[in-house]
Scaffold this active site. Structure first.
Site, PDB file in Angstrom:
ATOM      1  N   CYS A   1       0.831  -1.209   0.000  1.00  0.00           N
ATOM      2  CA  CYS A   1       0.000   0.000   0.000  1.00  0.00           C
ATOM      3  C   CYS A   1       0.866   1.260   0.000  1.00  0.00           C
ATOM      4  O   CYS A   1       0.527   2.262  -0.618  1.00  0.00           O
ATOM      5  CB  CYS A   1      -0.897  -0.047   1.236  1.00  0.00           C
ATOM      6  SG  CYS A   1      -2.030   1.310   1.388  1.00  0.00           S
TER       7      CYS A   1
ATOM      8  N   HIS B   1      -1.459   1.563  -6.616  1.00  0.00           N
ATOM      9  CA  HIS B   1      -2.459   0.510  -6.764  1.00  0.00           C
ATOM     10  C   HIS B   1      -3.835   1.148  -6.765  1.00  0.00           C
ATOM     11  O   HIS B   1      -3.991   2.316  -6.404  1.00  0.00           O
ATOM     12  CB  HIS B   1      -2.336  -0.524  -5.632  1.00  0.00           C
ATOM     13  CG  HIS B   1      -2.559   0.033  -4.268  1.00  0.00           C
ATOM     14  ND1 HIS B   1      -1.629   0.804  -3.608  1.00  0.00           N
ATOM     15  CD2 HIS B   1      -3.633  -0.019  -3.443  1.00  0.00           C
ATOM     16  CE1 HIS B   1      -2.090   1.169  -2.430  1.00  0.00           C
ATOM     17  NE2 HIS B   1      -3.328   0.690  -2.309  1.00  0.00           N
TER      18      HIS B   1
ATOM     19  N   HIS C   1     -11.648   6.853 -12.041  1.00  0.00           N
ATOM     20  CA  HIS C   1     -10.559   6.750 -13.017  1.00  0.00           C
ATOM     21  C   HIS C   1      -9.609   7.938 -12.888  1.00  0.00           C
ATOM     22  O   HIS C   1      -9.255   8.598 -13.880  1.00  0.00           O
ATOM     23  CB  HIS C   1     -11.095   6.586 -14.439  1.00  0.00           C
ATOM     24  CG  HIS C   1     -11.627   5.202 -14.670  1.00  0.00           C
ATOM     25  ND1 HIS C   1     -12.863   4.809 -14.231  1.00  0.00           N
ATOM     26  CD2 HIS C   1     -11.057   4.115 -15.237  1.00  0.00           C
ATOM     27  CE1 HIS C   1     -13.056   3.536 -14.535  1.00  0.00           C
ATOM     28  NE2 HIS C   1     -11.962   3.078 -15.144  1.00  0.00           N
TER      29      HIS C   1
ATOM     30  N   GLU D   1     -13.035   0.625   0.961  1.00  0.00           N
ATOM     31  CA  GLU D   1     -11.866   0.564   0.077  1.00  0.00           C
ATOM     32  C   GLU D   1     -11.777  -0.802  -0.600  1.00  0.00           C
ATOM     33  O   GLU D   1     -11.326  -0.916  -1.734  1.00  0.00           O
ATOM     34  CB  GLU D   1     -10.595   0.841   0.873  1.00  0.00           C
ATOM     35  CG  GLU D   1      -9.406   1.101  -0.010  1.00  0.00           C
ATOM     36  CD  GLU D   1      -8.166   1.420   0.801  1.00  0.00           C
ATOM     37  OE1 GLU D   1      -7.765   2.575   0.822  1.00  0.00           O
ATOM     38  OE2 GLU D   1      -7.620   0.492   1.424  1.00  0.00           O
TER      39      GLU D   1
HETATM   40  N1  LIG Z   1      -7.070   1.388   8.252  1.00  0.00           N
HETATM   41  C1  LIG Z   1      -6.617   1.225   6.976  1.00  0.00           C
HETATM   42  N2  LIG Z   1      -5.824   0.192   6.698  1.00  0.00           N
HETATM   43  C2  LIG Z   1      -5.399   0.028   5.420  1.00  0.00           C
HETATM   44  C3  LIG Z   1      -5.775   0.921   4.405  1.00  0.00           C
HETATM   45  C4  LIG Z   1      -6.594   2.033   4.751  1.00  0.00           C
HETATM   46  O1  LIG Z   1      -6.933   2.882   3.913  1.00  0.00           O
HETATM   47  N3  LIG Z   1      -6.991   2.136   6.043  1.00  0.00           N
HETATM   48  N4  LIG Z   1      -5.373   0.681   3.124  1.00  0.00           N
HETATM   49  C5  LIG Z   1      -4.643  -0.358   2.805  1.00  0.00           C
HETATM   50  C6  LIG Z   1      -4.371  -0.691   1.378  1.00  0.00           C
HETATM   51  O2  LIG Z   1      -4.782   0.304   0.489  1.00  0.00           O
HETATM   52  C7  LIG Z   1      -4.861  -2.077   0.937  1.00  0.00           C
HETATM   53  O3  LIG Z   1      -4.956  -2.188  -0.450  1.00  0.00           O
HETATM   54  C8  LIG Z   1      -6.137  -2.560   1.513  1.00  0.00           C
HETATM   55  O4  LIG Z   1      -5.777  -3.391   2.539  1.00  0.00           O
HETATM   56  P1  LIG Z   1      -6.399  -4.809   2.886  1.00  0.00           P
HETATM   57  O5  LIG Z   1      -7.670  -4.622   3.637  1.00  0.00           O
HETATM   58  O6  LIG Z   1      -5.333  -5.571   3.562  1.00  0.00           O
HETATM   59  O7  LIG Z   1      -6.739  -5.364   1.432  1.00  0.00           O
HETATM   60  P2  LIG Z   1      -7.015  -6.845   0.945  1.00  0.00           P
HETATM   61  O8  LIG Z   1      -7.870  -6.741  -0.264  1.00  0.00           O
HETATM   62  O9  LIG Z   1      -5.720  -7.550   0.775  1.00  0.00           O
HETATM   63  O10 LIG Z   1      -7.850  -7.476   2.148  1.00  0.00           O
HETATM   64  P3  LIG Z   1      -8.316  -9.009   2.367  1.00  0.00           P
HETATM   65  O11 LIG Z   1      -9.203  -8.926   3.577  1.00  0.00           O
HETATM   66  O12 LIG Z   1      -7.080  -9.813   2.614  1.00  0.00           O
HETATM   67  O13 LIG Z   1      -9.048  -9.433   1.138  1.00  0.00           O
HETATM   68  C9  LIG Z   1      -4.055  -1.212   3.832  1.00  0.00           C
HETATM   69  N5  LIG Z   1      -4.570  -0.999   5.128  1.00  0.00           N
END
Ligand SMILES: Nc1nc2c(c(=O)[nH]1)N=C([C@H](O)[C@H](O)COP(=O)(O)OP(=O)(O)OP(=O)(O)O)CN2
Length: 193
Positions: free
Chosen positions: A23, A28, A68, A136
């Site tokens: 991240c 990304h 986008h 997100e």
């Molecule tokens: N509190 C936050 N934690 C994270 C954020 C955020 O905005 N606030 N953002 C990220 C990253 O952008 C990441 O892409 C998203 O993290 P994550 O939830 O780990 O994404 P996954 O799709 O891999 O989640 P799964 O539950 O494993 O599918 C990181 N953290």
């Protein structure tokens, strides 16, 4: 009573300084879902709290601005900021990093400002923005309440520190929309949508 309207957009970013390396070190994207939650305690002439159709005007334009596009923290590395602006015509420069948390605060500030400046024409009663949820991913979201939006411990989101690229503002039905918000200009809801 609360009502909720859902919006969606695709956006790219980097969130510097966070614990997740993918991240913080790689551009990304996410398919975001934004929930606007409105609160009131009486109805308009249609026995609705606030017509969903009205939210598909200015509020949707402000959120769709991020579709986008690349969201850039204005405190990021100057070379990165310049490259984003050079290679993407749709960009937004922000005074805060584009985490889900800050996006929820940002949309609260934008939509709350817009609703506060909008004169209603169909008997709407004391409608106010209750909160904004930004999903997100499928598994993670942030929810901003009024006390979060202006919390200096979370960083100030001054509207004049937000910049939408020309490609974004020119795609709005009213390219002056954000300038009007910054000037505090009164707006009026349409009689019908
Ligand atoms: N509190 C936050 N934690 C994270 C954020 C955020 O905005 N606030 N953002 C990220 C990253 O952008 C990441 O892409 C998203 O993290 P994550 O939830 O780990 O994404 P996954 O799709 O891999 O989640 P799964 O539950 O494993 O599918 C990181 N953290």
């Amino acid at each position: 009573m609360l009502i909720r309207k859902l919006f969606k957009f695709e956006n790219a970013h980097i969130v510097r300084g966070c614990s997740t390396r993918r991240c913080s070190h790689s551009i990304h994207g996410h398919s975001y879902k934004v929930e606007l939650i409105l609160e009131a305690h009486a109805f308009d002439n249609g026995q609705m709290l606030y017509d969903f159709g009205l939210l598909k005007g200015g509020p949707r334009d402000l959120i769709d601005a991020f579709d986008h596009a690349v969201a850039i923290w204005d405190g990021d590395d100057a070379d990165y900021v310049a490259a984003c602006k050079r290679f993407s015509e749709r960009w937004i420069s922000l005074p805060v990093s584009p985490s889900a948390e800050q996006f929820s605060r940002l949309f609260f500030r934008l939509v709350d400002t817009l609703l506060g400046l909008t004169d209603t024409v169909n008997g709407e009663q004391d409608v106010r923005l209750h909160s904004v949820i930004v999903h997100e991913t499928e598994t993670g979201y942030a929810q901003c309440f009024r006390e979060d939006a202006d919390n200096p411990r979370m960083g100030l989101i001054a509207l004049d520190r937000i910049v939408f690229s020309d490609a974004i503002t020119q795609a709005w039905r009213d390219p002056q929309l954000f300038e009007k918000l910054k000037r505090g200009e009164r707006l009026s809801n349409p009689a019908s949508v």
